[in-house]
Design a protein around this motif. Sequence first.
Motif, mmCIF file in Angstrom:
data_model
loop_
_atom_site.group_PDB
_atom_site.id
_atom_site.type_symbol
_atom_site.label_atom_id
_atom_site.label_comp_id
_atom_site.label_asym_id
_atom_site.label_seq_id
_atom_site.Cartn_x
_atom_site.Cartn_y
_atom_site.Cartn_z
ATOM 1 N N TRP A 113 1.474 3.244 -3.540
ATOM 2 C CA TRP A 113 0.609 3.569 -4.478
ATOM 3 C C TRP A 113 0.792 4.694 -5.304
ATOM 4 O O TRP A 113 0.533 4.761 -6.448
ATOM 5 C CB TRP A 113 -0.834 4.048 -3.813
ATOM 6 C CG TRP A 113 -1.455 2.896 -3.437
ATOM 7 C CD1 TRP A 113 -1.989 2.198 -2.289
ATOM 8 C CD2 TRP A 113 -2.188 1.985 -4.367
ATOM 9 N NE1 TRP A 113 -2.898 1.122 -2.638
ATOM 10 C CE2 TRP A 113 -3.104 0.952 -3.952
ATOM 11 C CE3 TRP A 113 -2.559 2.062 -5.994
ATOM 12 C CZ2 TRP A 113 -3.776 0.084 -4.417
ATOM 13 C CZ3 TRP A 113 -3.420 1.272 -6.487
ATOM 14 C CH2 TRP A 113 -4.066 0.196 -5.929
ATOM 15 N N TRP A 114 1.532 5.911 -4.833
ATOM 16 C CA TRP A 114 1.764 7.032 -5.539
ATOM 17 C C TRP A 114 3.198 7.065 -5.952
ATOM 18 O O TRP A 114 3.766 8.175 -6.370
ATOM 19 C CB TRP A 114 1.244 8.569 -4.826
ATOM 20 C CG TRP A 114 -0.208 8.322 -4.624
ATOM 21 C CD1 TRP A 114 -0.925 8.071 -3.821
ATOM 22 C CD2 TRP A 114 -1.039 8.784 -6.014
ATOM 23 N NE1 TRP A 114 -2.119 7.887 -4.234
ATOM 24 C CE2 TRP A 114 -2.307 8.608 -5.368
ATOM 25 C CE3 TRP A 114 -0.862 9.324 -7.179
ATOM 26 C CZ2 TRP A 114 -3.390 8.710 -6.269
ATOM 27 C CZ3 TRP A 114 -1.838 9.603 -7.999
ATOM 28 C CH2 TRP A 114 -3.198 9.327 -7.446
ATOM 29 N N ASN A 135 -5.004 1.664 2.293
ATOM 30 C CA ASN A 135 -5.209 2.172 1.199
ATOM 31 C C ASN A 135 -6.057 3.450 1.306
ATOM 32 O O ASN A 135 -5.706 4.424 0.612
ATOM 33 C CB ASN A 135 -6.043 1.228 -0.059
ATOM 34 C CG ASN A 135 -4.965 0.065 -0.390
ATOM 35 O OD1 ASN A 135 -3.834 0.250 -0.255
ATOM 36 N ND2 ASN A 135 -5.682 -0.772 -1.015
ATOM 37 N N GLY A 193 -8.072 1.462 -4.119
ATOM 38 C CA GLY A 193 -6.563 1.505 -3.963
ATOM 39 C C GLY A 193 -6.278 2.991 -3.410
ATOM 40 O O GLY A 193 -6.805 3.717 -2.625
ATOM 41 N N GLY A 194 -5.273 3.645 -3.912
ATOM 42 C CA GLY A 194 -4.613 4.855 -3.569
ATOM 43 C C GLY A 194 -5.438 5.953 -4.365
ATOM 44 O O GLY A 194 -4.993 6.973 -3.887
ATOM 45 N N PHE A 217 2.575 -0.152 -8.893
ATOM 46 C CA PHE A 217 1.586 0.432 -9.376
ATOM 47 C C PHE A 217 1.827 1.221 -10.881
ATOM 48 O O PHE A 217 0.943 1.736 -11.389
ATOM 49 C CB PHE A 217 0.471 1.165 -8.579
ATOM 50 C CG PHE A 217 0.230 0.263 -7.275
ATOM 51 C CD1 PHE A 217 -0.675 -0.836 -7.504
ATOM 52 C CD2 PHE A 217 0.803 0.559 -6.122
ATOM 53 C CE1 PHE A 217 -1.160 -1.482 -6.672
ATOM 54 C CE2 PHE A 217 0.310 -0.377 -5.024
ATOM 55 C CZ PHE A 217 -0.846 -1.465 -5.391
ATOM 56 N N ALA A 272 0.762 -1.401 0.060
ATOM 57 C CA ALA A 272 -0.005 0.019 -0.003
ATOM 58 C C ALA A 272 0.770 1.098 -0.053
ATOM 59 O O ALA A 272 0.303 2.180 -0.536
ATOM 60 C CB ALA A 272 -1.116 0.202 1.206
#
Lengths: 539, 303
Positions: B76-77, B150, B126-127, B83, B73
Amino acid sequence: MQSSMLLNRVFARRIVATTFRLFSPRRTLSNGGSGGFNGEGSVSDRVGTLEEATDQRDKDGMTSNIGHYDVAIVGGGMVGMALACALSSMPLTKNLTIAIIDSNPALRSKGSFKQDGVPDPRVSTVTPATISFFQEIGAWKYVQQHRHAYFDKMQVWDHTGLGFTKYCAKDVDKDILGCVVENKVLHRSLFASFQDTDIQKTIYPARLTSMAFESPYSSAVADSQPPNEQGISSGSAYPRDTSRKQHRECLAKLDLDDGSCLFAKLVVGADGAKSRVRETAGPKTTGWSYPQSAIICTVEHNIENSCAWQRFLPSGPIALLPMGDRYSNIVWTMSPKESTDHKLMSEDDFVRAVNHALDYGYGPHPQSTFLGLPSDRFTWITGQGISSVSEYFEVPPKVIKVASERMAFPLSLMHAHNYVSRRVVLMGDAAHTVHPLAGQGVNLGFGDASSLSKVIAEGIMTGRDIGELSLLKKYEKERMTANITMMALIDGFQKAFSVDVGPINLLRAAAFHGAQYIKPLKRNIISYAMGEQKWPLLS
Amino acid sequence: MASKTLLRRVLTTLSSSSIGNPKTPSARRCSSLSAASTEAPLPPSPIPPSIKSSTRVPSSLNEAEVAKFAAIADTWWDFEGPFKPLHWMNPTRVSFIRSSLCRHFERDPHCARPFEGLKIVDVGCGGGILSEPLARMGATVTGIDAVEKNIKIASIHAESDPLTSSIEYCCTTAEKLVEEQRKFDAVIALEVIEHVADPSGFCKSLSALTVPNGATVISTINRTMRSYATAIVAAEYILHWLPKGTHQWSSFFTPEELVLILQRASVSVREMAGFVYNPLTGEWSISDDTSVNFIAVGVKDSH
Ligand SMILES: Cc1cc2nc3c(=O)[nH]c(=O)nc-3n(C[C@H](O)[C@H](O)[C@H](O)COP(=O)(O)OP(=O)(O)OC[C@H]3O[C@@H](n4cnc5c(N)ncnc54)[C@H](O)[C@@H]3O)c2cc1C
Ligand SMILES: C[S@@+](CC[C@H](N)C(=O)[O-])C[C@H]1O[C@@H](n2cnc3c(N)ncnc32)[C@H](O)[C@@H]1O
């Protein structure tokens, strides 16, 4: 769980006409630096609507009293203003909030400017592509209300009497080759057109001092509050202090010399060759100065000049560009010593020197059409056949008077290795100074503005964060390609000059792009060929 | 329009193929929790307490799958992290959703905020990679995910931008929202269905959350040899885009199966498209080729 505690954050967008920031009281205490405007007169003299550029999200924990913008344009020169104007004219981008940061007093006047009087010596030769861009963004109609001089012919020759060509718009099925416009007319036209729009705009009459990347929450308020006040939907388990910082989206925070500061999703460095944004954002540049200077001024004739003239002299090219009202603009490249002499000599001597340089000085008139090179060799440059050399050589109209001050400035060339980084974009002279006088510089800058506005629109189309690097890279790719095209042109010069006679057909292509500065490039290219210098536009 | 032809093709195949495919709801339900844990040995990541507590309602949760996402998690960014494929694909799928929903809801696709006034739920957000663009396009967005972490990350990430800070993020499941009788104009679940325990029940929940004549949008990975090669071998093993074990090929759906499952959930699929990745340009584009990633847009029956 799905309470609406986050919903009260909806940001009420203000639809206002131009908003100007109030001068902060600290401004008067700031000691120089900007030099330009020193606070003479009161604020209300120059602003229409006044609205404090404050932030309304204080209660949500955002740093208060700091403006938040989608786009902050640092530098409201011709290129920065062109971007602002483009953004405000497109349906997808006209809802953006824009801040323009520039201490230039021209951004405070309501934009009425008189047409008559002697034309300013700072002019640009705008290309047809620039003209259509101006039409798209609604600025060309203002240019048309003021002095501008289209030309459809260009004569280029050299001092040896061998090289000569005359270039006509009709040969490439165009009505015009370009248009000579004073920089101040271009700038004010863009500003006037920008003011017509109802985009939410704020002008900060200040200069950028520094830039950082921060979350608008990281200062004071937010982190000192208990977690639940932040409005995050659920609980506790998550260790907030470190992880919060890690996952927070940072914005660009700009500090200005009047003490104010603002946040932006995207910072556009359009702040000229000495760009502060570039300095702080850190893309490296390659650059050097030519051992050359240019002298520019406005001159007067007895008759109307309607052709762009350029002659290559041993020390560099001299150009005579039509300005209308029997005026022309002179751009004369020479050694720094010569330029000082030409700046200081009497007006009469200067007029004689100009007439000499544009006539028999340094060598004979071209006897006849002479092409030193097989014509098919360069047709790739324009994609056209070589056909326009049937016209006869003419002597340019005599100069009778110098009508403005003579300005001399050194020539330099600089290119940034990157135009973009996360949340930061460079454009115009901040990204590349091709040559400070050729008019090509600003055309490239307008190309940048046009491209960037379209990339931003594309980002909005897909709901992206407009400061996202992968989005901005598209702009960089497109504009670097434009430069590579120009490098191909320069490569053409190299081939031409290596034969040392009549690079004339290439000059037609160059002229078409507004590049009137063959000599310094030639020098550069030759020294490159000799291994003395790195290739100018590459890293 | 290409998507219409494609859809016709898919539907023709559907009617001629036998219905006894391996993804009948009963088969899936049997293989839910216990099957997943035997098939896919997992990294020893602790299952967050929130998930345990939420298993009391009938649920689409596949705890093993959920644990995989909890474990990564934090990334995410990170545009270069696990991801990355979602980030890269995002503009392409967003522009498909934009034009499809603009057609469906008769919105002007040329304005900045065509979704103004539409309530959209992003299931398995998700994010917030999709929730944020939807919010910027004007929608009133609710983002839900089974993994609490998340949701935290999504909320923190969204708060810097006034356009996204209005997103309502919640750690919950589609089933719970159904219980709460929430309704949305559009229900979107991208790249989630291949990770849930009971896909057919999950689709029924998505349908139940959609207002009559509203839109249900699902994207997932096809069960083809190509998808096996691209999504699993290439993405997980060669390129290391995704941690190994992220996907189980056997839980992928074909477009035909998805259309059928949605049909049974009272959603008629109207448009379908594929996303293809060009390794040379590094760009994704929309295409007729549904052999790896595909998206379906359906309309909830009005009765
Ligand atoms: C002396 C001179 C003469 C020239 N003559 C010609 C000519 O005759 N023909 C021609 O075609 N081109 C000429 N050029 C080049 C041409 O002016 C440029 O290509 C063009 O102006 C580039 O526009 P720009 O908007 O990128 O930058 P600029 O026009 O340089 O504008 C930069 C703007 O940024 C602002 N700024 C700078 N620093 C900051 C800061 N820290 N914070 C906030 N604002 C800041 C400045 O006030 C300015 O308004 C000349 C250039 C110079 C320097
Ligand atoms: C591959 S990600 C897709 C994220 C997002 N939809 C996107 O496309 O950007 C799958 C997400 O679904 C979530 N998820 C898995 N099973 C779920 C379930 N049963 N209910 C809700 N969310 C679930 C995971 O936690 C993970 O965040």
